[in-house]
Scaffold this motif. Structure first.
Motif, PDB file in Angstrom:
ATOM      1  N   ARG A   3      27.158  46.240  32.546  1.00 22.01           N
ATOM      2  CA  ARG A   3      26.272  45.343  31.812  1.00 22.01           C
ATOM      3  C   ARG A   3      26.826  43.943  31.913  1.00 22.01           C
ATOM      4  NH1 ARG A   3      25.727  46.240  26.255  1.00 22.01           N
ATOM      5  NH2 ARG A   3      23.942  44.898  26.408  1.00 22.01           N
ATOM      6  N   GLN A   6      23.997  38.175  28.767  1.00 21.78           N
ATOM      7  CA  GLN A   6      23.135  37.033  29.000  1.00 21.78           C
ATOM      8  C   GLN A   6      23.689  35.836  28.250  1.00 21.78           C
ATOM      9  OE1 GLN A   6      20.352  37.213  30.984  1.00 21.78           O
ATOM     10  NE2 GLN A   6      21.064  39.270  31.438  1.00 21.78           N
ATOM     11  N   PHE A   9      19.751  34.803  26.273  1.00 23.89           N
ATOM     12  CA  PHE A   9      18.920  35.807  25.630  1.00 23.89           C
ATOM     13  C   PHE A   9      19.721  37.060  25.335  1.00 23.89           C
ATOM     14  CE2 PHE A   9      16.283  39.611  26.120  1.00 23.89           C
ATOM     15  CZ  PHE A   9      15.387  39.415  25.084  1.00 23.89           C
ATOM     16  N   LEU A  10      19.610  37.534  24.114  1.00 20.47           N
ATOM     17  CA  LEU A  10      20.217  38.811  23.747  1.00 20.47           C
ATOM     18  C   LEU A  10      19.086  39.773  23.436  1.00 20.47           C
ATOM     19  CD1 LEU A  10      23.108  37.709  21.363  1.00 20.47           C
ATOM     20  CD2 LEU A  10      23.238  38.234  23.783  1.00 20.47           C
ATOM     21  N   GLY A  11      19.105  40.906  24.101  1.00 19.61           N
ATOM     22  CA  GLY A  11      18.087  41.919  23.867  1.00 19.61           C
ATOM     23  C   GLY A  11      18.390  42.731  22.624  1.00 19.61           C
ATOM     24  N   PRO A  12      17.485  43.637  22.264  1.00 18.24           N
ATOM     25  CA  PRO A  12      17.663  44.460  21.061  1.00 18.24           C
ATOM     26  C   PRO A  12      18.964  45.267  21.062  1.00 18.24           C
ATOM     27  CG  PRO A  12      15.429  44.666  21.898  1.00 18.24           C
ATOM     28  CD  PRO A  12      16.201  43.870  22.911  1.00 18.24           C
ATOM     29  N   GLU A  13      19.327  45.823  22.209  1.00 19.28           N
ATOM     30  CA  GLU A  13      20.567  46.601  22.289  1.00 19.28           C
ATOM     31  C   GLU A  13      21.786  45.701  22.081  1.00 19.28           C
ATOM     32  OE1 GLU A  13      23.051  49.158  25.597  1.00 19.28           O
ATOM     33  OE2 GLU A  13      20.873  49.126  25.753  1.00 19.28           O
ATOM     34  N   ASP A  14      21.749  44.516  22.667  1.00 19.23           N
ATOM     35  CA  ASP A  14      22.837  43.553  22.512  1.00 19.23           C
ATOM     36  C   ASP A  14      22.994  43.159  21.045  1.00 19.23           C
ATOM     37  OD1 ASP A  14      23.045  43.528  25.313  1.00 19.23           O
ATOM     38  OD2 ASP A  14      21.724  41.785  25.482  1.00 19.23           O
ATOM     39  N   LEU A  15      21.876  42.825  20.419  1.00 22.61           N
ATOM     40  CA  LEU A  15      21.906  42.426  19.009  1.00 22.61           C
ATOM     41  C   LEU A  15      22.397  43.554  18.117  1.00 22.61           C
ATOM     42  CD1 LEU A  15      18.610  40.363  18.781  1.00 22.61           C
ATOM     43  CD2 LEU A  15      20.957  39.489  18.724  1.00 22.61           C
ATOM     44  N   GLN A  50      28.950  37.101  24.457  1.00 20.77           N
ATOM     45  CA  GLN A  50      28.440  36.322  25.582  1.00 20.77           C
ATOM     46  C   GLN A  50      29.508  36.049  26.634  1.00 20.77           C
ATOM     47  OE1 GLN A  50      26.599  33.159  23.262  1.00 20.77           O
ATOM     48  NE2 GLN A  50      24.594  33.921  23.893  1.00 20.77           N
TER      49      GLN A  50
END
Length: 77
Positions: A3, A6, A9-15, A50
């Protein structure tokens, strides 16, 4: 699977990973989630994520290495 974090942008999984680390540290260190210290903690969690600490355990370890910055009593250096 590799992985790559980003920068914008942070996607739902990242958040979700960031939120779990934040929640765990707040609970363990008894930090008020609305305090200035917890705001600094949230920023640190996102910054480490990040910069590449995208695994929960790796992110938790990286942030914990800086924990004293969030739990030090005011007025100390």
């Amino acid at each position: 699977m590799l992985r790559v974090p980003q920068s914008q942008f942070l996607g739902p999984e990242d958040l979700a990973i960031c939120q779990r680390v934040f929640d765990q540290i707040c609970a363990d260190a008894m930090l008020d989630r609305d305090s200035t210290d917890s705001q600094a903690l949230a920023l640190t969690v996102l910054t480490f994520f990040q910069r590449g600490a995208v695994d929960h355990d790796e992110l938790l370890a990286a942030v914990l290495s800086r924990l004293e910055e969030f739990t030090k009593p005011r007025g100390e250096n």
